[in-house]
Design a protein around this motif. Structure first.
Motif, PDB file in Angstrom:
ATOM      1  N   ALA A  17       1.170  -5.519   3.734  1.00  0.00           N
ATOM      2  CA  ALA A  17       0.239  -6.542   3.290  1.00  0.00           C
ATOM      3  C   ALA A  17      -1.137  -6.395   3.931  1.00  0.00           C
ATOM      4  CB  ALA A  17       0.899  -7.801   3.564  1.00  0.00           C
ATOM      5  N   VAL A  18      -1.236  -5.967   5.338  1.00  0.00           N
ATOM      6  CA  VAL A  18      -2.545  -5.804   6.094  1.00  0.00           C
ATOM      7  C   VAL A  18      -3.180  -4.609   5.256  1.00  0.00           C
ATOM      8  CG1 VAL A  18      -3.482  -5.105   8.220  1.00  0.00           C
ATOM      9  CG2 VAL A  18      -1.634  -7.009   8.153  1.00  0.00           C
ATOM     10  N   LEU A  19      -2.709  -3.461   5.133  1.00  0.00           N
ATOM     11  CA  LEU A  19      -3.288  -2.439   4.303  1.00  0.00           C
ATOM     12  C   LEU A  19      -3.904  -2.693   3.068  1.00  0.00           C
ATOM     13  CD1 LEU A  19      -3.632   0.699   3.954  1.00  0.00           C
ATOM     14  CD2 LEU A  19      -1.424   0.734   2.792  1.00  0.00           C
ATOM     15  N   LEU A  20      -3.240  -3.424   2.228  1.00  0.00           N
ATOM     16  CA  LEU A  20      -3.931  -3.923   0.859  1.00  0.00           C
ATOM     17  C   LEU A  20      -4.949  -5.064   1.139  1.00  0.00           C
ATOM     18  CD1 LEU A  20      -0.447  -4.276  -1.039  1.00  0.00           C
ATOM     19  CD2 LEU A  20      -2.169  -2.899  -1.548  1.00  0.00           C
ATOM     20  N   THR A  21      -4.761  -5.867   1.980  1.00  0.00           N
ATOM     21  CA  THR A  21      -5.883  -7.061   1.944  1.00  0.00           C
ATOM     22  C   THR A  21      -6.879  -6.805   2.998  1.00  0.00           C
ATOM     23  OG1 THR A  21      -4.322  -8.225   3.656  1.00  0.00           O
ATOM     24  CG2 THR A  21      -3.905  -8.678   1.448  1.00  0.00           C
ATOM     25  N   GLY A  22      -6.601  -5.990   3.832  1.00  0.00           N
ATOM     26  CA  GLY A  22      -7.720  -5.961   4.742  1.00  0.00           C
ATOM     27  C   GLY A  22      -7.829  -7.270   5.803  1.00  0.00           C
ATOM     28  N   ARG A  23      -6.755  -8.088   5.764  1.00  0.00           N
ATOM     29  CA  ARG A  23      -6.686  -9.232   6.644  1.00  0.00           C
ATOM     30  C   ARG A  23      -5.448  -9.403   7.181  1.00  0.00           C
ATOM     31  NH1 ARG A  23      -8.202 -10.589   1.392  1.00  0.00           N
ATOM     32  NH2 ARG A  23      -6.307 -11.710   0.928  1.00  0.00           N
ATOM     33  N   TYR A  24      -5.234 -10.056   8.542  1.00  0.00           N
ATOM     34  CA  TYR A  24      -4.233 -10.359   9.263  1.00  0.00           C
ATOM     35  C   TYR A  24      -3.109 -11.084   8.646  1.00  0.00           C
ATOM     36  CZ  TYR A  24      -6.282  -8.442  13.725  1.00  0.00           C
ATOM     37  OH  TYR A  24      -6.560  -7.499  14.908  1.00  0.00           O
TER      38      TYR A  24
ATOM     39  N   SER B 227       1.138 -11.620  -4.452  1.00  0.00           N
ATOM     40  CA  SER B 227       0.236 -10.551  -5.134  1.00  0.00           C
ATOM     41  C   SER B 227      -0.903 -10.985  -5.889  1.00  0.00           C
ATOM     42  CB  SER B 227       1.438  -9.778  -6.108  1.00  0.00           C
ATOM     43  OG  SER B 227       2.455  -9.152  -5.359  1.00  0.00           O
ATOM     44  N   SER B 228      -0.891 -12.463  -6.180  1.00  0.00           N
ATOM     45  CA  SER B 228      -2.042 -12.759  -6.971  1.00  0.00           C
ATOM     46  C   SER B 228      -3.264 -13.031  -5.905  1.00  0.00           C
ATOM     47  CB  SER B 228      -1.758 -14.357  -7.354  1.00  0.00           C
ATOM     48  OG  SER B 228      -1.689 -15.137  -6.143  1.00  0.00           O
TER      49      SER B 228
ATOM     50  N   ALA C  56       6.474  -8.658  -7.395  1.00  0.00           N
ATOM     51  CA  ALA C  56       5.717  -7.421  -8.176  1.00  0.00           C
ATOM     52  C   ALA C  56       4.386  -7.135  -8.015  1.00  0.00           C
ATOM     53  CB  ALA C  56       6.067  -7.986  -9.854  1.00  0.00           C
ATOM     54  N   PRO C  57       3.958  -5.935  -7.968  1.00  0.00           N
ATOM     55  CA  PRO C  57       2.645  -5.526  -7.501  1.00  0.00           C
ATOM     56  C   PRO C  57       1.761  -6.043  -9.046  1.00  0.00           C
ATOM     57  CG  PRO C  57       4.077  -3.881  -7.497  1.00  0.00           C
ATOM     58  CD  PRO C  57       4.875  -4.855  -7.809  1.00  0.00           C
ATOM     59  N   GLN C  58       0.609  -6.575  -8.232  1.00  0.00           N
ATOM     60  CA  GLN C  58      -0.518  -6.972  -9.083  1.00  0.00           C
ATOM     61  C   GLN C  58      -1.810  -6.154  -8.936  1.00  0.00           C
ATOM     62  OE1 GLN C  58      -1.241 -11.207  -9.754  1.00  0.00           O
ATOM     63  NE2 GLN C  58       1.274 -11.505  -9.592  1.00  0.00           N
ATOM     64  N   GLY C  59      -2.537  -5.975  -9.995  1.00  0.00           N
ATOM     65  CA  GLY C  59      -3.805  -5.293  -9.962  1.00  0.00           C
ATOM     66  C   GLY C  59      -3.910  -3.694 -10.056  1.00  0.00           C
TER      67      GLY C  59
END
Length: 513
Positions: free
Chosen positions: A77-84, A100-101, A127-130
């Motif tokens: 989740a951190v990898l995807l968002t760049g947030r803690y 995922s939204s 489910a993955p989104q984007g």
């Protein structure tokens, strides 16, 4: 006039296609629980990892790469968002479910014209989104004959070994992509997650190797209460059947879903190999330390044999880029979702802010930008990948990210690295690891445990790299303790971690500093 307009439009379209092609491709390969101590590029003598080593040799090795939260789902989740974790909402694997939204760097890339895909282990409970395309394992997935969830939410079982199958699917997607557009592909491997099940071709690969015990394998955890109450030792926690495949009977083995799903041919090879080991173990009648050390050797052999397929298939991905003349314009990143214990402190698993699980392997290659053979010791985090990918692609994020782009570092131009790292682990259940947060400046590390254990720990990594001697509260360390507490408090406020802020303001024995 119409002809001229059409000609002009055609030129514009062609120009746009060429510009799109020149934008860099991105390939991120993320494994699960792959310890830097087992990678030869990091100096490991336990095994050889030629494919990962190749990325490092042709690009750069990050010698001090770390994670924000050492556990599988939250790390992704951190990898995807760049947030803690406290910002993206996925703090632990027990109660966590990734929304995922929310914004991810993938969505920005897709919006800007990239073809994007995630293939393999996802483990985010939604489910993955984007993405332009995705095909993911349900939950942890299975090593043999795994199921995959497809974009229409149907499931497909594919016979074979997961690591090889994931690479097959990734190459198939690359074969069918629109070559006029750049791509960002994330290959998520299940390997080397517990339980360690090698590919049939790798079974027994390390049977003649006797691995040395880590110097602190029989750690007694003096002065470290959180370490003392954990439940993740090779001795007491590692299960003879579930982990080491030493089942009392075929019927007992049948109860394990990962074994039950094998084909007859796979099962025959599995039974023949582990059955012979079980017979030898029964004959020897080991007890006490002899049995513990036998378990350690079996753990190492299965883990490293499982990792052998991982490295082999990373090599396949690199070969694919070579064959299709994609190497020059593709940034390749390999990392694990966190580190792992290979017997240090007597443990397996991860979670702690201690070095073996806090630190992750990370290597990058991008011939257009990165000089080959570089070794960098800047403090970097998995948090930094999202902003790095966006800046490399020339895309502005639609959201504020907490990571720091590594592009100046890759270019060797005016990179102002971190002075400190901030970490927060939340889960208070599995393996009895107490939640904690802390700060590291590369030399000193200060940790605040809470809930299960309340207390502080301080380590001098220069004189105590194995983190055996808790210096908190000892004479002579008052000044550094105060300094790190102040800096930790500042980082907590900067990253807006309200839970940690409430805890750090609470007094805890010893109250000094």
């Amino acid at each position: 006039m119409v002809k001229q307009i059409l000609t002009g439009l055609a030129i514009l379209v062609a120009g746009f296609a060429v510009a799109q092609q020149k934008r860099p491709n991105i390939l991120i390969i993320i494994s699960d629980d792959h310890a830097f101590q087992t990678i030869s590029a990091y100096g490991s003598k336990l095994t050889q990892t030629p494919a990962i080593d190749r990325i490092a040799k042709e690009g750069m090795l990050f010698n001090r790469a770390y994670v924000t939260n050492s556990i599988c789902g939250p790390s992704r989740a951190v990898l995807l968002t760049g947030r803690y974790s406290h910002k993206n909402g996925f703090k632990d694997n027990v109660s966590g479910r990734f929304d995922s939204s929310q914004h991810t760097f993938i969505k920005d890339l897709t919006r800007s014209g990239y073809q994007t895909a995630w293939i393999g282990k996802w483990h985010l409970e939604s489910a993955p989104q984007g993405f332009s395309y995705w095909k993911v394992l349900p939950g942890q997935g299975s090593y043999f004959n795994p199921d995959f969830i497809k974009m229409d939410n149907s499931r497909e079982r594919i016979n074979g070994y997961a690591t090889t199958i994931i690479e097959d699917i990734a190459e198939n997607w690359l074969d069918g992509r629109d070559t006029s557009k750049p791509f960002c592909l994330v290959i998520g491997h299940k390997a080397t997650h517990r339980t360690w099940m090698p590919d049939i071709q790798d079974i027994g690969r390390f049977d003649t190797v006797n691995f040395p015990l880590p110097s602190n394998f029989y750690d007694q955890y003096q002065g470290r209460r959180a370490a003392a109450v954990q439940d993740m030792t090779v001795d007491k926690t590692m299960i003879m059947g579930y982990d080491l495949k030493m089942f009392p009977s075929k019927e007992a083995a049948d109860k394990e879903g990962s074994i039950r799903r094998m084909t007859p041919e796979q099962r025959a090879a599995f039974d023949a190999y582990y059955g012979a080991i079980k017979q030898d173990l029964d004959r020897r009648g080991l007890t006490g330390k002899e049995l513990v050390e036998w378990k350690y050797q079996r753990y190492m052999r299965d883990y490293l044999a499982t990792a052998a397929s991982l490295d082999r298939n990373i090599g396949r991905a690199l070969d694919y880029l070579d064959r299709h003349k994609l190497t020059e314009n593709t940034l390749v990143v390999y990392l694990s979702d966190q580190g792992f214990y290979m017997g240090e402190h007597g443990w397996f698993d991860k979670r702690f802010m201690y070095e073996e699980s806090f630190r992750t392997p990370m290597v990058m290659r991008f011939p257009k930008m990165i000089q080959p053979g570089r070794v960098d010791s800047s403090l970097v985090m998995n948090l930094d990948l999202a902003p790095t990918m966006l800046e490399l692609a020339g895309v502005k994020s639609t959201e504020k990210l907490q990571g720091q782009s590594l592009l100046p570092l890759l270019k060797e131009s005016n990179y102002k690295g971190r002075k400190n790292l901030y970490y927060h682990y939340y889960e208070n259940g599995e393996h009895a690891v107490s939640p904690h947060f802390g700060i590291s400046n590369g030399r000193y590390k200060l940790i605040r445990f809470y809930k299960r254990v309340e207390g502080w720990e301080l380590y001098d990594m220069q004189t105590d790299s194995s983190e055996m001697n808790n210096l908190y509260g000892k004479a002579g360390y008052e000044k550094i303790s105060r300094k790190l507490k102040k800096e930790l408090s500042g980082m907590i406020r900067r990253y807006e971690d309200q839970e940690a802020l409430q805890i750090i303001e609470q007094p805890v024995f010893p109250a000094a500093f």
